[in-house]
Design a protein around this motif. Structure first.
Motif, PDB file in Angstrom:
ATOM      1  N   GLN A   1       0.819  -1.201   0.000  1.00 58.91           N
ATOM      2  CA  GLN A   1       0.000   0.000   0.000  1.00 58.91           C
ATOM      3  C   GLN A   1       0.856   1.254   0.000  1.00 58.91           C
ATOM      4  OE1 GLN A   1      -2.286  -0.754   3.479  1.00 58.91           O
ATOM      5  NE2 GLN A   1      -3.645  -2.220   2.487  1.00 58.91           N
ATOM      6  N   LYS A   2       1.980   1.195   0.681  1.00 57.36           N
ATOM      7  CA  LYS A   2       2.846   2.376   0.753  1.00 57.36           C
ATOM      8  C   LYS A   2       3.457   2.662  -0.609  1.00 57.36           C
ATOM      9  CE  LYS A   2       6.495   1.842   3.172  1.00 57.36           C
ATOM     10  NZ  LYS A   2       7.247   1.621   4.393  1.00 57.36           N
ATOM     11  N   LEU A   3       3.821   1.600  -1.318  1.00 56.75           N
ATOM     12  CA  LEU A   3       4.416   1.810  -2.630  1.00 56.75           C
ATOM     13  C   LEU A   3       3.396   2.371  -3.611  1.00 56.75           C
ATOM     14  CD1 LEU A   3       6.857  -0.946  -3.863  1.00 56.75           C
ATOM     15  CD2 LEU A   3       7.160   1.505  -3.762  1.00 56.75           C
ATOM     16  N   MET A   4       2.187   1.867  -3.554  1.00 52.87           N
ATOM     17  CA  MET A   4       1.177   2.370  -4.471  1.00 52.87           C
ATOM     18  C   MET A   4       0.927   3.801  -4.151  1.00 52.87           C
ATOM     19  SD  MET A   4      -0.096   0.322  -6.673  1.00 52.87           S
ATOM     20  CE  MET A   4      -1.570   1.220  -7.023  1.00 52.87           C
ATOM     21  N   ALA A   5       1.378   2.283  -3.026  1.00 56.98           N
ATOM     22  CA  ALA A   5       1.093   3.179  -2.102  1.00 56.98           C
ATOM     23  C   ALA A   5       0.319   3.159  -2.841  1.00 56.98           C
ATOM     24  CB  ALA A   5       1.978   3.534  -1.088  1.00 56.98           C
ATOM     25  N   PHE A   6       1.502   1.540  -4.009  1.00 54.28           N
ATOM     26  CA  PHE A   6       1.776   1.481  -4.980  1.00 54.28           C
ATOM     27  C   PHE A   6       2.082   1.372  -5.284  1.00 54.28           C
ATOM     28  CE2 PHE A   6       1.860   0.893  -4.881  1.00 54.28           C
ATOM     29  CZ  PHE A   6       2.066   1.041  -4.852  1.00 54.28           C
TER      30      PHE A   6
ATOM     31  N   ILE B   1       8.191  11.001   4.525  1.00 53.73           N
ATOM     32  CA  ILE B   1       8.338   9.545   4.655  1.00 53.73           C
ATOM     33  C   ILE B   1       8.703   8.931   3.310  1.00 53.73           C
ATOM     34  CG2 ILE B   1       7.080   7.398   5.100  1.00 53.73           C
ATOM     35  CD1 ILE B   1       5.442   8.960   7.195  1.00 53.73           C
ATOM     36  N   GLN B   2       8.018   9.365   2.259  1.00 49.33           N
ATOM     37  CA  GLN B   2       8.308   8.824   0.928  1.00 49.33           C
ATOM     38  C   GLN B   2       9.730   9.167   0.497  1.00 49.33           C
ATOM     39  OE1 GLN B   2       6.091   6.644   0.963  1.00 49.33           O
ATOM     40  NE2 GLN B   2       5.266   6.878  -1.086  1.00 49.33           N
ATOM     41  N   SER B   3      10.211  10.331   0.915  1.00 49.75           N
ATOM     42  CA  SER B   3      11.586  10.712   0.582  1.00 49.75           C
ATOM     43  C   SER B   3      12.581   9.760   1.227  1.00 49.75           C
ATOM     44  CB  SER B   3      11.859  12.147   1.051  1.00 49.75           C
ATOM     45  OG  SER B   3      13.163  12.546   0.720  1.00 49.75           O
ATOM     46  N   CYS B   4      12.306   9.356   2.471  1.00 50.70           N
ATOM     47  CA  CYS B   4      13.184   8.389   3.148  1.00 50.70           C
ATOM     48  C   CYS B   4      13.147   7.036   2.458  1.00 50.70           C
ATOM     49  CB  CYS B   4      12.746   8.223   4.602  1.00 50.70           C
ATOM     50  SG  CYS B   4      13.081   9.637   5.667  1.00 50.70           S
ATOM     51  N   VAL B   5      11.954   6.567   2.108  1.00 49.52           N
ATOM     52  CA  VAL B   5      11.784   5.231   1.534  1.00 49.52           C
ATOM     53  C   VAL B   5      12.226   5.188   0.077  1.00 49.52           C
ATOM     54  CG1 VAL B   5      10.068   3.458   0.971  1.00 49.52           C
ATOM     55  CG2 VAL B   5       9.904   4.722   3.126  1.00 49.52           C
ATOM     56  N   PHE B   6      11.977   6.268  -0.637  1.00 50.03           N
ATOM     57  CA  PHE B   6      12.247   6.368  -2.074  1.00 50.03           C
ATOM     58  C   PHE B   6      13.691   5.994  -2.416  1.00 50.03           C
ATOM     59  CE2 PHE B   6      14.293   9.313  -5.030  1.00 50.03           C
ATOM     60  CZ  PHE B   6      13.599   9.098  -6.212  1.00 50.03           C
TER      61      PHE B   6
ATOM     62  N   GLU C   1      25.245   2.741   0.441  1.00 49.70           N
ATOM     63  CA  GLU C   1      25.139   3.341   1.768  1.00 49.70           C
ATOM     64  C   GLU C   1      23.783   4.018   1.948  1.00 49.70           C
ATOM     65  OE1 GLU C   1      27.465   6.589   4.647  1.00 49.70           O
ATOM     66  OE2 GLU C   1      27.889   6.508   2.492  1.00 49.70           O
ATOM     67  N   VAL C   2      23.348   4.742   0.908  1.00 45.98           N
ATOM     68  CA  VAL C   2      22.053   5.427   0.963  1.00 45.98           C
ATOM     69  C   VAL C   2      20.915   4.408   0.992  1.00 45.98           C
ATOM     70  CG1 VAL C   2      20.473   6.902  -0.348  1.00 45.98           C
ATOM     71  CG2 VAL C   2      22.876   7.562  -0.088  1.00 45.98           C
ATOM     72  N   LYS C   3      21.018   3.357   0.187  1.00 42.74           N
ATOM     73  CA  LYS C   3      19.972   2.326   0.171  1.00 42.74           C
ATOM     74  C   LYS C   3      19.846   1.666   1.545  1.00 42.74           C
ATOM     75  CE  LYS C   3      19.909   0.990  -4.699  1.00 42.74           C
ATOM     76  NZ  LYS C   3      20.044  -0.109  -5.669  1.00 42.74           N
ATOM     77  N   LYS C   4      20.979   1.396   2.163  1.00 48.87           N
ATOM     78  CA  LYS C   4      20.967   0.778   3.492  1.00 48.87           C
ATOM     79  C   LYS C   4      20.310   1.702   4.513  1.00 48.87           C
ATOM     80  CE  LYS C   4      24.063  -1.267   6.951  1.00 48.87           C
ATOM     81  NZ  LYS C   4      25.484  -1.564   7.298  1.00 48.87           N
ATOM     82  N   ALA C   5      20.644   2.986   4.461  1.00 52.38           N
ATOM     83  CA  ALA C   5      20.040   3.953   5.381  1.00 52.38           C
ATOM     84  C   ALA C   5      18.544   4.070   5.134  1.00 52.38           C
ATOM     85  CB  ALA C   5      20.712   5.317   5.220  1.00 52.38           C
ATOM     86  N   SER C   6      18.144   4.038   3.857  1.00 57.56           N
ATOM     87  CA  SER C   6      16.726   4.122   3.506  1.00 57.56           C
ATOM     88  C   SER C   6      15.961   2.928   4.055  1.00 57.56           C
ATOM     89  CB  SER C   6      16.577   4.192   1.981  1.00 57.56           C
ATOM     90  OG  SER C   6      15.228   4.216   1.601  1.00 57.56           O
TER      91      SER C   6
ATOM     92  N   VAL D   1       3.646   3.170 -10.284  1.00 58.92           N
ATOM     93  CA  VAL D   1       3.442   4.581  -9.966  1.00 58.92           C
ATOM     94  C   VAL D   1       3.465   4.721  -8.449  1.00 58.92           C
ATOM     95  CG1 VAL D   1       1.845   6.534 -10.069  1.00 58.92           C
ATOM     96  CG2 VAL D   1       2.111   5.031 -12.044  1.00 58.92           C
ATOM     97  N   VAL D   2       4.246   5.657  -7.961  1.00 56.68           N
ATOM     98  CA  VAL D   2       4.382   5.885  -6.524  1.00 56.68           C
ATOM     99  C   VAL D   2       3.933   7.304  -6.209  1.00 56.68           C
ATOM    100  CG1 VAL D   2       5.961   5.903  -4.566  1.00 56.68           C
ATOM    101  CG2 VAL D   2       6.364   4.319  -6.459  1.00 56.68           C
TER     102      VAL D   2
END
Length: 696
Positions: free
Chosen positions: A10-15, A105-110, A119-124, A444-445
């Protein structure tokens, strides 16, 4: 609340005025895209609050700030005395919090999906885990539930949208068991944990299965050389066929050797026998979970908050469609049996023969060379055509933003405005081409949801990401026709998100009723099969002023639903099976599968010893008791297209009405009311059936 996997999904379509076509249309399609490239810097973009290109420390700091602010707001709401509750001190703070925090939140997960930095992917991923844990705690915040529940008894003092939001909050809390005693709540949590663990065990069993067959080249006659050369070879000169879709599907569709198809289908259907026991335990636990919450069974729990509203309505729809398609499916099966007899003699026709002969007879009847057709769909030309269609239908203007801060040179940013008023409606990022390290799926996100709070509007922002080849042999990226359809589908989601005008962010974007959210995207797919539209979006790659030929347009439209009754009945079978095991306890899963398949599929028996229920991942994670939803959405999309656009695919008035009456309200209005208002009547299944039985 659903499983961890559901929440993640749902979060990805979140989506989902008449257009010019032929040479004039093609020329316009080429220019509409380039003429809108205006220089607008990132700092000049109003309302784009989605931060990009964060470093690993930035992501972790932002996650901590998100959680701290959320705790502060929830604690403040929880402290409101029950005799002092109001919209201003309970609902408004929660609405404001979601509007502010969703893009953060989407910026963190994106970054987990799009960054090239490990490193960024791991932090995300770490930030996502922390935020998910906090969100889970918030959904069980008993003090907040008590305050919101108290306010729900006074909803007459609020706006319609605020009332709906308050009622949704109560439903979400109570589906988490907050209206239960502590003992029952603890039992609910134990069941949820067991369900999540078993769901993941089911998937792990499938993923860990490394079964393969070794077959000779002669046993694989009919498979293309490029497929065969990529197969792993054995010491005795045979090749390995791994029992996964990417190997099994080509064999079942293309192999001319009937015994090979049967061998592969049988082995594929016998995988992961242990999953039968996992599925039996899963369904038992789900029924216990649902009964604790006051439902008769899990299917009623799953459908209660969706358009379908109850399991009996799902059964009614599926059985109606299945019965209506029986005569046509019987004729299709007779023709397939005749075709097999002419090719293989008097051998009995089995379910392993369906993919091969369905493809063969469709290819014979439609005479389509998809390799040739692909040469008419340069990616950039298709995109510009989509812009033109959305302009004509929905009154939308697209402008590419140059100089914006982006995460890769291939990414583009577009602003979307109302053509009439010039009002900025939103933005969308387009990350169209494949590259190493990028998220592997087309989707689509929602990056920022729209809202209107205290007179201030926040505009929606979306991302469309796909995996299209940028170049092939020095030629510009060409789309397979399936990719054209997928791009239209995903663009339907983009338009849905951008055109949403709900005031409350929860009702904005794509976080809508799952039975409703696919309807605009499925509706938009129809334009891919109409000749004027095909002319508009196409152009031969060596001379784009030459659109796709008329005979290809006709063949594509015929091909769409050619011999589709049997395939649709097979889809319905799986949906019925899903509903039945989640509507009844202590059911014999293997026996049900065999009996139901023969009943729905016109007497075709299951292959001896197979157990397809053990390799049906949708009922383990993500679509349990809701596999029907795709067909449900297709029914409504077909009804809308038949009534409003079938005779005029560029019906500007109908397009604007659809935008205003269906897309704009989002989740702020019950989707059944939205569609009934737009159609001027209750939706009907007739158009869906008519399209599929037109040649009967």
């Amino acid at each position: 609340m659903g499983s961890k996997q559901n929440r993640h999904k749902q979060k990805l379509m979140a989506f989902t005025g008449a257009a010019a076509f032929l040479a004039v249309a093609v020329n316009f399609a080429v220019t509409v895209y380039t003429s809108h490239k205006r220089s607008r810097k990132r700092k000049d973009l109003p309302g784009l609050n989605f931060p990009m290109n964060l470093s690993a420390p930035d992501i972790l700091r932002l996650a901590d700030k998100i959680i701290a602010k959320s705790k502060q707001v929830h604690d403040a709401v929880a402290s409101v005395p029950l005799d002092k509750v109001s919209f201003a001190n309970v609902v408004l703070p929660l609405i404001e919090l979601e509007a502010e925090q969703f893009p953060l939140i989407q910026s963190c997960v994106f970054s987990k999906w799009m960054s090239t930095s490990e490193e960024v992917k791991k932090a995300s991923a770490e930030a996502e885990k922390k935020i998910d844990a906090h969100v889970s705690l918030c959904s069980k915040h008993e003090d907040v539930y008590r305050v919101v529940k108290s306010l729900a008894s006074k909803v007459d003092r609020m706006s319609i949208e605020a009332k709906r939001f308050t009622q949704f909050l109560v439903i979400e809390f109570e589906r988490n068991g907050l209206n239960l005693t502590l003992t029952k709540r603890e039992e609910l949590q134990r069941l949820r944990t067991q369900i999540d663990d078993l769901s993941m065990q089911y998937i792990r069993n499938l993923n860990d299965d490394t079964t393969f067959l070794t077959l000779s080249q002669s046993e694989l006659t009919g498979l293309p050389p490029e497929f065969l050369k990529d197969l792993e070879k054995t010491e005795n000169g045979k090749v390995k066929i791994i029992l996964r879709n990417h190997h099994v599907t080509p064999v079942l569709e293309l192999c001319k050797v009937g015994s090979t198809r049967k061998t592969v289908a049988s082995a594929y259907g016998r995988r992961c026998k242990v999953n039968l026991f996992v599925l039996e335990k899963l369904t038992q636990l789900r029924h216990k979970f649902a009964r604790l919450l006051g439902y008769a069974n899990f299917a009623d729990y799953a459908t209660d908050v969706r358009m379908a509203s109850s399991s009996p309505k799902v059964f009614e729809l599926l059985e109606n469609i299945s019965a209506s398609l029986t005569d046509l499916a019987s004729r299709e099966l007779s023709l397939l049996k005749e075709l097999k007899k002419s090719e293989e003699g008097d051998l009995p026709f089995g379910i392993e023969d369906l993919p091969y002969y369905l493809k063969k007879i469709k290819d014979q009847q439609c005479d389509l060379n998809f390799g040739v057709i692909r040469q008419y769909f340069p990616a950039e030309l298709v995109l510009s055509g989509i812009f033109k269609i959305c302009q004509d239908l929905f009154g939308l203007g697209f402008e590419e933003v140059s100089g914006a801060e982006l995460w890769h040179p291939d990414v583009k940013l577009f602003s979307v405005s109302d053509l009439s008023s010039k009002e900025l409606l939103g933005f969308f990022f387009l990350d169209m081409y494949c590259r190493e390290g990028k998220f592997a799926h087309t989707c689509v996100v929602a990056l920022q949801n729209g809202s209107l709070i205290n007179g201030m509007r926040q505009i929606p922002v979306a991302l469309l990401t796909s995996q299209i080849d940028k170049e092939m042999g020095g030629r510009p990226g060409l789309l397979r026709f399936s990719e054209v359809v997928s791009l239209f589908h995903k663009f339907g989601h983009v338009i849905h998100h951008i055109c949403n005008r709900a005031s409350v962010p929860k009702f904005s974007g794509l976080r809508l009723d799952p039975d409703f959210v696919e309807i605009p995207a499925l509706l938009f797919e129809n334009w891919c099969y109409e000749s004027p539209c095909l002319k508009l979006i196409s152009g031969f790659h060596q001379d784009i002023t030459q659109p796709i030929k008329d005979e290809y347009c006709k063949a594509l439209k015929e091909w769409r639903y050619s011999f589709s009754a049997l395939k649709m009945k097979q889809e319905i079978f799986y949906c019925l099976f899903d509903q039945m095991i989640h509507s009844n306890e202590n059911i014999d899963i293997t026996g049900l599968f065999k009996h139901l398949y023969a009943k729905v599929m016109l007497g075709l028996p299951m292959l001896e010893g197979t157990n397809p229920a053990s390799s049906f991942p949708q009922i383990a994670v993500g679509c349990e008791a809701t596999c029907y939803s795709r067909i449900w959405s297709e029914v409504f999309a077909a009804d809308i297209f038949a009534q409003k656009f079938h005779t005029d695919i560029f019906n500007h008035q109908a397009g604007l009405q659809f935008r205003d009456k269906v897309l704009a309200p989002g989740g702020a209005v019950d989707p059944r009311d939205l569609l009934s208002d737009f159609l001027g009547r209750e939706p009907s299944v007739q158009a869906f059936l008519s399209y599929r039985t037109a040649k009967s």
